[in-house]
Scaffold this active site. Structure first.
Site, PDB file in Angstrom:
ATOM      1  N   ALA A  69       0.848  -1.196   0.000  1.00  0.00           N
ATOM      2  CA  ALA A  69       0.000   0.000   0.000  1.00  0.00           C
ATOM      3  C   ALA A  69       0.881   1.242   0.000  1.00  0.00           C
ATOM      4  O   ALA A  69       0.523   2.272  -0.569  1.00  0.00           O
ATOM      5  CB  ALA A  69      -0.921   0.002   1.211  1.00  0.00           C
ATOM      6  N   THR A  70       2.058   1.146   0.621  1.00  0.00           N
ATOM      7  CA  THR A  70       2.983   2.283   0.622  1.00  0.00           C
ATOM      8  C   THR A  70       3.304   2.677  -0.822  1.00  0.00           C
ATOM      9  O   THR A  70       3.283   3.866  -1.171  1.00  0.00           O
ATOM     10  CB  THR A  70       4.280   1.909   1.377  1.00  0.00           C
ATOM     11  OG1 THR A  70       3.933   1.604   2.734  1.00  0.00           O
ATOM     12  CG2 THR A  70       5.289   3.038   1.355  1.00  0.00           C
ATOM     13  N   ASN A 146      -4.722   4.007  11.500  1.00  0.00           N
ATOM     14  CA  ASN A 146      -4.058   2.783  11.942  1.00  0.00           C
ATOM     15  C   ASN A 146      -3.664   2.815  13.409  1.00  0.00           C
ATOM     16  O   ASN A 146      -3.515   1.781  14.041  1.00  0.00           O
ATOM     17  CB  ASN A 146      -2.813   2.508  11.083  1.00  0.00           C
ATOM     18  CG  ASN A 146      -1.900   3.700  10.984  1.00  0.00           C
ATOM     19  OD1 ASN A 146      -2.312   4.777  10.579  1.00  0.00           O
ATOM     20  ND2 ASN A 146      -0.655   3.511  11.361  1.00  0.00           N
ATOM     21  N   GLN A 174      -6.798   0.266   6.496  1.00  0.00           N
ATOM     22  CA  GLN A 174      -7.343  -0.271   7.750  1.00  0.00           C
ATOM     23  C   GLN A 174      -8.864  -0.421   7.716  1.00  0.00           C
ATOM     24  O   GLN A 174      -9.445  -1.015   8.628  1.00  0.00           O
ATOM     25  CB  GLN A 174      -6.950   0.631   8.936  1.00  0.00           C
ATOM     26  CG  GLN A 174      -5.463   0.719   9.188  1.00  0.00           C
ATOM     27  CD  GLN A 174      -4.882  -0.534   9.814  1.00  0.00           C
ATOM     28  OE1 GLN A 174      -5.590  -1.399  10.323  1.00  0.00           O
ATOM     29  NE2 GLN A 174      -3.564  -0.653   9.779  1.00  0.00           N
ATOM     30  N   SER A 191      -4.064  -2.935   1.201  1.00  0.00           N
ATOM     31  CA  SER A 191      -2.923  -3.821   1.436  1.00  0.00           C
ATOM     32  C   SER A 191      -3.434  -5.191   1.865  1.00  0.00           C
ATOM     33  O   SER A 191      -4.329  -5.283   2.715  1.00  0.00           O
ATOM     34  CB  SER A 191      -2.071  -3.209   2.554  1.00  0.00           C
ATOM     35  OG  SER A 191      -0.972  -4.034   2.838  1.00  0.00           O
ATOM     36  N   HIS A 193      -1.919  -7.641   3.581  1.00  0.00           N
ATOM     37  CA  HIS A 193      -1.559  -8.238   4.873  1.00  0.00           C
ATOM     38  C   HIS A 193      -2.383  -7.714   6.041  1.00  0.00           C
ATOM     39  O   HIS A 193      -2.304  -8.245   7.147  1.00  0.00           O
ATOM     40  CB  HIS A 193      -0.054  -8.133   5.140  1.00  0.00           C
ATOM     41  CG  HIS A 193       0.478  -6.793   5.524  1.00  0.00           C
ATOM     42  ND1 HIS A 193       0.750  -6.454   6.827  1.00  0.00           N
ATOM     43  CD2 HIS A 193       0.816  -5.716   4.786  1.00  0.00           C
ATOM     44  CE1 HIS A 193       1.250  -5.219   6.866  1.00  0.00           C
ATOM     45  NE2 HIS A 193       1.293  -4.754   5.635  1.00  0.00           N
ATOM     46  N   THR A 229       7.350  -7.762 -12.823  1.00  0.00           N
ATOM     47  CA  THR A 229       6.671  -9.061 -12.903  1.00  0.00           C
ATOM     48  C   THR A 229       5.825  -9.267 -11.655  1.00  0.00           C
ATOM     49  O   THR A 229       6.328  -9.164 -10.533  1.00  0.00           O
ATOM     50  CB  THR A 229       7.713 -10.195 -13.012  1.00  0.00           C
ATOM     51  OG1 THR A 229       8.548  -9.914 -14.133  1.00  0.00           O
ATOM     52  CG2 THR A 229       7.053 -11.546 -13.168  1.00  0.00           C
ATOM     53  N   CYS A 311       5.313   1.436  13.213  1.00  0.00           N
ATOM     54  CA  CYS A 311       6.458   2.203  12.712  1.00  0.00           C
ATOM     55  C   CYS A 311       6.986   3.120  13.805  1.00  0.00           C
ATOM     56  O   CYS A 311       8.174   3.214  14.024  1.00  0.00           O
ATOM     57  CB  CYS A 311       6.080   3.061  11.513  1.00  0.00           C
ATOM     58  SG  CYS A 311       4.904   2.279  10.448  1.00  0.00           S
TER      59      CYS A 311
HETATM   60  N1  PLP Z   1      -1.689   2.974   5.417  1.00  0.00           N
HETATM   61  C1  PLP Z   1      -2.102   2.524   6.605  1.00  0.00           C
HETATM   62  C2  PLP Z   1      -3.260   3.184   7.280  1.00  0.00           C
HETATM   63  C3  PLP Z   1      -1.457   1.442   7.218  1.00  0.00           C
HETATM   64  O1  PLP Z   1      -1.856   1.005   8.404  1.00  0.00           O
HETATM   65  C4  PLP Z   1      -0.358   0.856   6.542  1.00  0.00           C
HETATM   66  C5  PLP Z   1       0.403  -0.246   7.181  1.00  0.00           C
HETATM   67  O2  PLP Z   1       0.897  -0.106   8.290  1.00  0.00           O
HETATM   68  C6  PLP Z   1       0.021   1.351   5.292  1.00  0.00           C
HETATM   69  C7  PLP Z   1      -0.667   2.406   4.761  1.00  0.00           C
HETATM   70  C8  PLP Z   1       1.151   0.740   4.520  1.00  0.00           C
HETATM   71  O3  PLP Z   1       0.787  -0.546   4.056  1.00  0.00           O
HETATM   72  P1  PLP Z   1       1.913  -1.557   3.520  1.00  0.00           P
HETATM   73  O4  PLP Z   1       2.410  -2.307   4.711  1.00  0.00           O
HETATM   74  O5  PLP Z   1       1.188  -2.450   2.543  1.00  0.00           O
HETATM   75  O6  PLP Z   1       2.947  -0.748   2.852  1.00  0.00           O
END
Ligand code: PLP
Length: 363
Positions: A69-70, A146, A174, A191, A193, A229, A311
């Site tokens: 997602a980042t 988050n 989230q 995302s 995971h 890929t 983080c």
């Molecule tokens: N945005 C939010 C609100 C998140 O909680 C997270 C993950 O901690 C991310 C973005 C980033 O997701 P990813 O781990 O897939 O880069």
């Protein structure tokens, strides 16, 4: 271990693991190869794309898989600014670092407005009305925070942004699969995971006619928008996780509500950070006067829970989200985050809260 850190990541669903396995073994062909095995892998990716689109509730627009997602957020932001003489970005002080740091990086050459939130963690819509204008290219607003679980009114934010002709990006990482998604965002980042899928795969959904400039150039995969890929295993895992989200939607929501109700009494001596009403119920961010939260985490063995965000936890810095709520350093450092979901049992939660309370009382 009792796992209460569902906002950091979620356990891989067994169904997801099973869906991924063939693509990690004998079905190793490159999904972009022209022969049968390659076409089979490509077809599996399209099935997964369809499954994720369905879980998003989208029948139009396009979805591109990304490495996280980042990445999706970086792409959506960096690829959407600078067109039509629009050189302003508006976002919120409590966004994830994937948005805030990207916007701040662009702030070296573009104009950036970072909107404050109230004590409840909700953005002030009047401040937003003030900040957006004819130069605004993009408004980025997250759905569920988050760290504190607070839900932003993304559709109201979108209405204000659209009136000014700006695009709207929603970080729904989230909220996806947990609460209703905004209907009027132009781009949505998610995302795998966080929804019992594998790590290192995310996606960007783009409304019809919207396609940010590519961030990653190369082989022209994903309609030329995101080269590289794709991993059939990761895509199949994301698809299976999305399918489960739909299948178990009611069950998952009811389960989280039951756990939330169960947690209220044991946490009666704690103060909730952020809005109590506008929040996702699988997240509890609570503080207790004078507590050393970092010490508490090491004292309560066998329970995985967190300070602010995963983080921020490693950095030793008080969370920017808690600071944005105007909490003092002391209050921020006495805050813990407890996150639960599909596989958390009532017994586990009761046991963990007992242990957390006992250790907090002993400090
Ligand atoms: N945005 C939010 C609100 C998140 O909680 C997270 C993950 O901690 C991310 C973005 C980033 O997701 P990813 O781990 O897939 O880069």
């Amino acid at each position: 271990m009792i796992y209460l850190d569902y906002q950091a990541t979620t356990p891989l669903a067994p169904e997801v693991e099973a869906a991924m396995r063939p693509w990690l073994g004998e079905k190793f062909a490159n999904p972009h190869a022209p022969y049968t095995a390659g076409r089979e892998a490509a077809a599996a990716i399209e099935v997964a794309r369809d499954q994720v689109m369905r879980a998003l509730g989208k029948s139009s627009g396009q979805l591109a898989f990304t490495g996280s997602a980042t990445e999706a957020l970086n792409w959506a932001i960096k690829g959407s600014v600078g067109e039509d003489g629009r050189d302003e970005i508006v976002t919120i002080a409590t966004e994830h670092a994937a948005v805030l740091d990207t916007v701040q990086y662009l702030g070296r050459t573009l104009n950036v407005h970072i909107l404050p939130v109230g004590r409840d963690g909700i953005v002030d819509l009047d401040a937003l009305r003030h900040a957006v204008g004819p130069k605004t290219a993009l408004v980025a607003a997250m759905l569920v925070n988050n760290e504190i679980g607070v839900v932003q009114p993304v559709d109201e934010i979108a209405a204000i942004a659209h009136d000014a002709g700006a695009l709207v990006l929603c970080d729904a990482v989230q909220g996806f699969g947990r609460i209703d998604l905004p209907r009027h965002a132009d781009m949505i980042a998610i995302s795998a995971h966080k929804v019992h899928g594998p790590k290192a795969i995310g996606a960007l959904w783009m409304a019809e006619g919207i396609a940010p400039e590519p961030l990653i150039h190369g082989g022209g995969q994903e309609l030329g928008l995101r080269s590289g890929t794709l991993s059939p295993a990761l895509c199949a895992g994301f698809g299976a996780a999305a399918k489960l989200l739909l299948k178990q939607a009611t069950e998952d929501r009811e389960h989280v509500e039951t756990l939330w109700e169960q947690a209220r009494l044991p946490l009666a001596d704690w103060t909730m950070n952020g809005s109590i009403d506008q929040r996702y119920h699988g997240n509890l961010n609570v503080r207790r006067e004078g507590l050393d939260a970092a010490r508490l985490i090491s004292e309560v063995r066998g329970v995985a829970f967190s300070l602010g965000s995963a983080c921020a936890s490693g950095s030793g810095r008080p969370s920017h989200v808690l600071r944005a709520l105007d909490l003092s350093d002391r209050e921020a450092r006495s805050s813990i985050r407890i996150g639960f979901g599909r596989y958390t049992t009532a017994d586990e939660l009761a046991e963990a809260l007992d242990r957390i309370n006992a250790a907090a009382d002993a400090q």
